[in-house]
Design an enzyme around this catalytic site. Sequence first.
Site, PDB file in Angstrom:
ATOM      1  N   ASP A  27       0.829  -1.211   0.000  1.00  0.00           N
ATOM      2  CA  ASP A  27       0.000   0.000   0.000  1.00  0.00           C
ATOM      3  C   ASP A  27       0.862   1.260   0.000  1.00  0.00           C
ATOM      4  OD1 ASP A  27      -2.384   1.345  -0.036  1.00  0.00           O
ATOM      5  OD2 ASP A  27      -2.782   1.132   2.110  1.00  0.00           O
ATOM      6  N   HIS A  44       2.464   3.076  -8.970  1.00  0.00           N
ATOM      7  CA  HIS A  44       2.262   1.636  -9.211  1.00  0.00           C
ATOM      8  C   HIS A  44       3.451   1.053  -9.988  1.00  0.00           C
ATOM      9  CE1 HIS A  44      -1.624   2.014  -7.528  1.00  0.00           C
ATOM     10  NE2 HIS A  44      -2.189   2.620  -8.547  1.00  0.00           N
ATOM     11  N   LEU A 138      11.530 -19.795  -3.670  1.00  0.00           N
ATOM     12  CA  LEU A 138      10.386 -19.038  -3.138  1.00  0.00           C
ATOM     13  C   LEU A 138       9.144 -19.185  -4.028  1.00  0.00           C
ATOM     14  CD1 LEU A 138       9.610 -16.592  -1.063  1.00  0.00           C
ATOM     15  CD2 LEU A 138       9.897 -15.189  -3.113  1.00  0.00           C
TER      16      LEU A 138
HETATM   17  C1  IPE Z   1      -5.501  -2.774  -0.308  1.00  0.00           C
HETATM   18  O1  IPE Z   1      -5.160  -1.454  -0.473  1.00  0.00           O
HETATM   19  C2  IPE Z   1      -5.467  -3.484  -1.624  1.00  0.00           C
HETATM   20  C3  IPE Z   1      -4.148  -3.720  -2.201  1.00  0.00           C
HETATM   21  C4  IPE Z   1      -3.018  -3.390  -1.650  1.00  0.00           C
HETATM   22  C5  IPE Z   1      -4.151  -4.385  -3.464  1.00  0.00           C
HETATM   23  P1  IPE Z   1      -6.243  -0.314  -0.666  1.00  0.00           P
HETATM   24  O2  IPE Z   1      -5.498   0.958  -0.774  1.00  0.00           O
HETATM   25  O3  IPE Z   1      -7.170  -0.655  -1.764  1.00  0.00           O
HETATM   26  O4  IPE Z   1      -7.058  -0.385   0.699  1.00  0.00           O
HETATM   27  P2  IPE Z   1      -7.981   0.684   1.421  1.00  0.00           P
HETATM   28  O5  IPE Z   1      -8.990   1.154   0.402  1.00  0.00           O
HETATM   29  O6  IPE Z   1      -7.101   1.810   1.846  1.00  0.00           O
HETATM   30  O7  IPE Z   1      -8.579  -0.035   2.569  1.00  0.00           O
HETATM   31  C1  IPE Z   2      -1.505   0.136  -3.378  1.00  0.00           C
HETATM   32  O1  IPE Z   2      -1.298   1.497  -3.424  1.00  0.00           O
HETATM   33  C2  IPE Z   2      -1.698  -0.492  -4.730  1.00  0.00           C
HETATM   34  C3  IPE Z   2      -3.074  -0.927  -5.009  1.00  0.00           C
HETATM   35  C4  IPE Z   2      -4.070  -0.909  -4.156  1.00  0.00           C
HETATM   36  C5  IPE Z   2      -3.341  -1.418  -6.349  1.00  0.00           C
HETATM   37  P1  IPE Z   2      -2.499   2.512  -3.455  1.00  0.00           P
HETATM   38  O2  IPE Z   2      -2.880   2.772  -4.876  1.00  0.00           O
HETATM   39  O3  IPE Z   2      -3.624   2.059  -2.607  1.00  0.00           O
HETATM   40  O4  IPE Z   2      -1.835   3.803  -2.843  1.00  0.00           O
HETATM   41  P2  IPE Z   2      -2.487   4.829  -1.831  1.00  0.00           P
HETATM   42  O5  IPE Z   2      -2.998   4.032  -0.674  1.00  0.00           O
HETATM   43  O6  IPE Z   2      -3.582   5.535  -2.570  1.00  0.00           O
HETATM   44  O7  IPE Z   2      -1.366   5.741  -1.470  1.00  0.00           O
HETATM   45 MG    MG Z   3      -4.096   2.307  -0.676  1.00  0.00          MG
END
Ligand code: IPE
Ligand code: IPE
Ligand code: MG
Length: 249
Positions: A27, A44, A138
């Site tokens: 995240d 990403h 792994l």
């Molecule tokens: C969780 O992250 C999903 C992934 C890392 C793929 P999100 O950014 O979607 O989660 P929320 O919305 O903050 O809970």
């Molecule tokens: C995690 O990073 C990747 C996915 C959920 C695909 P985010 O896209 O949720 O990044 P933030 O949380 O908005 O910073």
């Molecule tokens: Mg996120």
Amino acid sequence: MFFKKKRKIDYDLDMTNIPKHIAFIMDGNGRWAKKRKMPRTYGHHEGTKTIRTLALEANRLGVKAMTVYAFSTENFKRDASEVEYIFKLPKEFFNLYLKELMDNDVQIRYIGHLEMAPIETQKIIKDAIAQTAQNHGLILTFAFIYGGRDEIIEATKDICEQYKNGHITLEDITEDYFERHLMTKDLPPVDLMVRSSGECRLSNFLLWQLAYAEFVFDETLWPDFDEERLHHAIAIYQGRERRFGGVLK
Ligand code: IPE
Ligand code: IPE
Ligand code: MG
């Protein structure tokens, strides 16, 4: 020429107590990009490099399985352009790193609804799984279009089918039996769950499997997460006392 200076890793890890299975909620890509006044997609893109770094290091440490949450069933709520970009990342990732992962004996696997991804994405992932199927290092599993609640419902439906067809009785439905119907059925139990970016929630990740995992929440945004942070998380894990409901003597 400018080289990024490697930070010294000085955690004294106990090599006899390395977690067998580490699951990551990757995240913070969007926030990482925003801090740099860049589009979320750039975050990403950079985040995929972290997967490679951590997979190689986890493999080197003797971790058996690493599962990464790459796209949740709820992430479809995002703008179509962001979702489309994320669906192109497996191609970029495997084009860049599959050979290196192969050379390091890493096995690629997948959990989630692959059939909901574009055909090209499906093909790239299936090819990576097929090419690495005989590897013994792994096991790197991508949770992509994955949701923990959905997984539990899918397992329940399978089991109901078995019951309806008279293949099993109610007594056959044990925890072990249920687990064998989850998408993670061939993976070892998750020992350690790490979420980056400071958020302290599961966001529908591995709901059943995390029942007795140790949790580490790290403030680092995913593109900045590195070997040092992995060692730090493992050091925290090694400092914990796992009781599984019992009492330590
Ligand atoms: C969780 O992250 C999903 C992934 C890392 C793929 P999100 O950014 O979607 O989660 P929320 O919305 O903050 O809970
Ligand atoms: C995690 O990073 C990747 C996915 C959920 C695909 P985010 O896209 O949720 O990044 P933030 O949380 O908005 O910073
Ligand atoms: Mg996120």
